[in-house]
Design a protein around this motif. Sequence first.
Motif, short mmCIF file in Angstrom:
data_model
loop_
_atom_site.label_atom_id
_atom_site.label_comp_id
_atom_site.label_asym_id
_atom_site.label_seq_id
_atom_site.Cartn_x
_atom_site.Cartn_y
_atom_site.Cartn_z
N UNK A 1 45.71 41.06 110.81
CA UNK A 1 46.38 39.82 110.39
C UNK A 1 46.90 39.99 108.96
N UNK A 2 48.17 39.65 108.78
CA UNK A 2 48.78 39.73 107.45
C UNK A 2 48.90 38.33 106.84
N UNK A 3 48.49 38.21 105.59
CA UNK A 3 48.67 36.93 104.89
C UNK A 3 49.40 37.21 103.57
N UNK A 4 50.67 36.84 103.49
CA UNK A 4 51.40 37.01 102.23
C UNK A 4 51.19 35.81 101.30
N UNK A 5 51.18 36.11 100.03
CA UNK A 5 51.00 35.04 99.02
C UNK A 5 51.98 35.29 97.88
N UNK A 6 52.62 34.24 97.39
CA UNK A 6 53.50 34.39 96.22
C UNK A 6 52.65 34.12 94.98
N UNK A 7 52.32 35.20 94.29
CA UNK A 7 51.38 35.09 93.15
C UNK A 7 52.05 34.60 91.88
N UNK A 8 53.23 35.18 91.59
CA UNK A 8 53.88 34.86 90.30
C UNK A 8 55.38 34.73 90.48
N UNK A 9 55.92 33.78 89.77
CA UNK A 9 57.38 33.62 89.74
C UNK A 9 57.78 33.36 88.29
N UNK A 10 58.72 34.11 87.80
CA UNK A 10 59.21 33.91 86.42
C UNK A 10 60.72 34.01 86.44
N UNK A 11 61.35 33.25 85.55
CA UNK A 11 62.80 33.39 85.46
C UNK A 11 63.25 33.21 84.02
N UNK A 12 64.44 33.69 83.75
CA UNK A 12 65.00 33.62 82.40
C UNK A 12 66.47 33.21 82.53
N UNK A 13 66.80 32.11 81.87
CA UNK A 13 68.21 31.68 81.90
C UNK A 13 68.81 31.88 80.51
N UNK A 14 70.10 32.20 80.43
CA UNK A 14 70.70 32.45 79.12
C UNK A 14 70.74 31.20 78.25
N UNK A 15 70.49 31.41 76.96
CA UNK A 15 70.55 30.29 76.00
C UNK A 15 71.84 30.40 75.20
#
Lengths: 209, 246
Positions: free
Chosen positions: A115-129
Amino acid sequence: MQLMQIRAYWRQARLLLGVLACYLLGGCAPVILVDAEFPQPLVEPLPVRIGLLLNEELLAYEYIERIPQQASYTIRIGNANALMMNRLFQPMFAAVESVDDLPLAQPGSSRIDGVLIPELERYEFDVPIGMQDEFVEVWMQYLLRLYEPNGELITEWPISGYGKSELTKTSDRVNAISRATVLAMREVGAVIATKFAEQPEIEYWLQER
Amino acid sequence: MRPYYSKKRLSIIRAMAPRTYLLALISLGILCGCSVTSRLEPYKQTDAVLGEDDRVVILPRRHHASHEAERSFVDCVSNGLAQGNEGLGVHISTVFEDRLYPWFEPSTAPLSIDDFSELLKKPGVHEQVRLSKVRFIIWLDGSTDRVASGGAISCAASPFGAGCMGLAWWEDDARYDATIWDIRDLSSAGTIYADYNGRSVVPALIIPIPLIARPQAQACRGLTEQLKQFLTTPGGYEPGPELSAN
């Protein structure tokens, strides 16, 4: 009289600046629904039957971040997670079945090998300033866990993905974040599809089947 | 006396106006025209050309995140090759990447023609490449970067009016490498190097007048022309640098 006129001008200018700032920030609090068509990987299926457990946390994943002097972003990735995982795993294995719980109800008599269980551990993003930055960048880290049908953990494997999207006249921040997220997810999918069988514990588990 | 001065001034203005306009136009022309310098270095090592049913696909090199070719640039070159009376068969790059997923993602894309030969051995890959009718893969590498900037413009506004004063400038460098693979012969067909450097100026005397150089757009046009020639001319394609200042 002149003072009143200046005040009226100032009020108009403040209103205009407020509207302009809101417009530039993409509506002040953008909600981004990541949605895309994910392609099926062109790989040879592994000779195992897999149960896929997509838990509520993954299917309703929402990332919220407030960027100082910009806006508060809400990025909804749950729907894209479901689309990607279902498209990704179907051609990778001899058979894939959705499962709701682990351990499986009757692990001994089950036709499922793991059985496979995927998990989204981290999400990061960078938008231009600044005006010179032209790209939105996204980093994602998933954790893929493989279990025996009786619930015993075989291995867990962290997989990272990076996506970058250009800000253009036709692609604003919201579109660019969505596109960069999809690119990062595609990258994660590519790593899973091409490197899954090469993970030492998984290689050993596959040899035992 | 007053009407005499007015008439005289008017006649001077009338006499000077064509010259002034001409001078202004020449200055503008010089400022705009001289702002982009270009360098193109094509090199072709085969006689292979695109057949009638063959297609070409343009893909950005994305294995290094810092300076990957912009998607808009890839689209510009793709559209440029497909358009016109002598337009070539161009496969949409995203469709090609989807067709061969996951083998053309940043971490998995082949870096050499030998890697591509190995990739063709994987199940289903050769068939998908054949169905796509793609004969040449063109890898675009590079980016447009701001290399220098300076000057300043000050603006002020009041209820009675507004205006700006000063001069600002910047320099953009568009450097791209196109590497062409002949995937039928499994060989590297050649490369084209394009370097376009453009300086933009914004003088402001009450109103800012932007004189913008677009090296990326010019690099797209230059590279597209060279690629068309590359893909359609079997011989006599002279290698060597081409230098120009517009």
